[in-house]
Structure formats: structure tokens, C-alpha cells
Design a protein around this motif. Structure first.
Motif, PDB file in Angstrom:
ATOM      1  N   ASP A 104      -2.685  -2.821  -2.529  1.00  0.00           N
ATOM      2  CA  ASP A 104      -3.874  -1.876  -2.353  1.00  0.00           C
ATOM      3  C   ASP A 104      -4.147  -1.894  -4.679  1.00  0.00           C
ATOM      4  O   ASP A 104      -2.969  -2.722  -4.494  1.00  0.00           O
ATOM      5  N   ILE A 105      -5.055  -1.057  -4.613  1.00  0.00           N
ATOM      6  CA  ILE A 105      -5.523  -0.625  -5.939  1.00  0.00           C
ATOM      7  C   ILE A 105      -4.426   0.039  -6.387  1.00  0.00           C
ATOM      8  O   ILE A 105      -3.893   0.057  -7.729  1.00  0.00           O
TER       9      ILE A 105
ATOM     10  N   SER B  57      -8.869  -2.106  -0.824  1.00  0.00           N
ATOM     11  CA  SER B  57      -9.035  -1.321  -1.501  1.00  0.00           C
ATOM     12  C   SER B  57     -10.565  -0.240  -1.276  1.00  0.00           C
ATOM     13  O   SER B  57     -11.189  -0.577  -0.865  1.00  0.00           O
ATOM     14  N   SER B  58      -9.904   1.223  -1.586  1.00  0.00           N
ATOM     15  CA  SER B  58     -11.489   2.066  -1.392  1.00  0.00           C
ATOM     16  C   SER B  58     -12.349   1.728  -2.835  1.00  0.00           C
ATOM     17  O   SER B  58     -13.050   2.422  -3.070  1.00  0.00           O
ATOM     18  N   LYS B  59     -11.478   1.370  -3.911  1.00  0.00           N
ATOM     19  CA  LYS B  59     -12.446   1.104  -4.667  1.00  0.00           C
ATOM     20  C   LYS B  59     -14.116   0.140  -4.648  1.00  0.00           C
ATOM     21  O   LYS B  59     -13.630  -0.988  -4.263  1.00  0.00           O
TER      22      LYS B  59
ATOM     23  N   TYR C   2     -11.564  -9.764  -2.386  1.00  0.00           N
ATOM     24  CA  TYR C   2     -11.223  -8.066  -2.745  1.00  0.00           C
ATOM     25  C   TYR C   2     -12.059  -7.901  -1.335  1.00  0.00           C
ATOM     26  O   TYR C   2     -13.500  -8.195  -1.095  1.00  0.00           O
TER      27      TYR C   2
ATOM     28  N   MET D   4      -6.689  -8.107  -2.638  1.00  0.00           N
ATOM     29  CA  MET D   4      -7.114  -6.350  -2.896  1.00  0.00           C
ATOM     30  C   MET D   4      -7.982  -5.782  -1.571  1.00  0.00           C
ATOM     31  O   MET D   4      -8.876  -6.518  -1.085  1.00  0.00           O
TER      32      MET D   4
ATOM     33  N   ASP E  83       0.769  -0.567 -10.175  1.00  0.00           N
ATOM     34  CA  ASP E  83      -0.699  -0.404  -9.503  1.00  0.00           C
ATOM     35  C   ASP E  83      -1.511  -2.412  -8.870  1.00  0.00           C
ATOM     36  O   ASP E  83      -0.123  -2.731  -9.452  1.00  0.00           O
ATOM     37  N   GLY E  84      -1.698  -2.038  -8.166  1.00  0.00           N
ATOM     38  CA  GLY E  84      -2.044  -3.141  -7.855  1.00  0.00           C
ATOM     39  C   GLY E  84      -2.852  -4.425  -8.927  1.00  0.00           C
ATOM     40  O   GLY E  84      -2.367  -5.276  -8.798  1.00  0.00           O
TER      41      GLY E  84
ATOM     42  N   ASP F 203       1.172  -1.325   0.080  1.00  0.00           N
ATOM     43  CA  ASP F 203       0.118   0.075  -0.118  1.00  0.00           C
ATOM     44  C   ASP F 203       1.093   1.537  -0.013  1.00  0.00           C
ATOM     45  O   ASP F 203       2.246   1.046   0.667  1.00  0.00           O
TER      46      ASP F 203
ATOM     47  N   ASP G  46     -14.538  -2.959 -10.498  1.00  0.00           N
ATOM     48  CA  ASP G  46     -12.928  -3.148  -9.868  1.00  0.00           C
ATOM     49  C   ASP G  46     -12.859  -4.603  -8.953  1.00  0.00           C
ATOM     50  O   ASP G  46     -11.941  -5.471  -9.086  1.00  0.00           O
TER      51      ASP G  46
END
Length: 131
Positions: A65-66, A95-97, A114, A93, A72-73, A21, A102
């Protein structure tokens, strides 16, 4: 994940975790949670560094993290799954996405799971115990 890969079975044998991250705050938070649960943690501030550490340290699991600079992830997950020496290491993964696209893309690239930030600490540990 096939059953013949005894190093990465779903028997709770996960001990060493690599966190990738670019946020030092997030890495520190995750490390604190994981170490308090008995895991040994290695940190990487980028996807490229995570790939290097995965090859040299062979962690039992990677939390990836992505959105990161220098790989990137998604790119890192693809590289990990294509490299023979790291292809069997489970990747989750983190992630905040929150978009379903995603999540589906991460799973298609080979991620095992995820997790969306912010996450509940206990839920995170529970999900890791199921790997």
C-alpha cells in the motif's frame, strides 16, 4: 527484472506473498483472496515492518500500500530496491490513489505493477499469475 534471477522469474513460481497495508480490513480481505488461490501470505501493518519481514522471510512478491504510517509505500519500495538482499523481490503497489503521477512514481521507484483499489478479485489473481 533480469532473466538470470530464477527465484523471481515470470513462470508462475510465486508462492509466498507479503501484504503491507495499515488497514486490517484490507489485509484480511487480500489474505483471504490469496490464500484461497493457494498462496502463502504474511502480513505487515506498516512499511517499516514490511521491510523487516521482507529481509527475514524473503517473500516471492510484495503487495505494498502507499499510504501507511511508519514508512509509506514509496519509502518502503525505495528501501527494498536499494537493499541488496531484497532488490530482486517484485513489488506491486496496491493503492486507492488513482493519479497517473502516483503510478509513474511507483514504477520509477522499482515497482513492477500498480493496482488501484477497489480491484476485482479475479483480476488481481490474474495479474499475480503473470508475474
Amino acid at each position: 527484472m533480469s532473466d538470470d534471477k530464477s527465484n523471481y522469474s515470470r513462470s508462475g513460481s510465486i508462492k509466498n506473498i507479503l501484504i503491507a497495508d495499515d488497514s486490517n480490513t484490507e489485509r484480511t480481505h487480500l489474505k483471504k483472496i490469496l490464500e484461497s488461490a493457494g498462496y502463502v501470505v504474511t502480513e505487515a501493518p506498516s512499511g517499516s515492518k514490511a521491510f523487516e519481514l521482507a529481509k527475514s522471510n524473503m517473500p516471492d512478491l510484495i503487495l505494498l500500500d502507499i499510504i501507511m504510517d511508519d514508512g509509506d509505500g514509496y519509502q518502503t519500495c525505495r528501501k527494498l530496491k536499494r537493499a541488496p538482499e531484497t532488490s530482486d523481490i517484485p513489488v506491486i503497489m496496491v493503492s486507492s490513489k488513482q493519479n497517473d503521477v502516483d503510478r509513474k512514481w511507483a514504477l520509477k521507484l522499482g515497482a513492477l505493477d500498480y493496482i488501484v483499489k477497489p480491484y476485482n478479485d479475479e483480476d488481481l489473481i490474474q495479474r499475480l499469475s503473470e508475474v
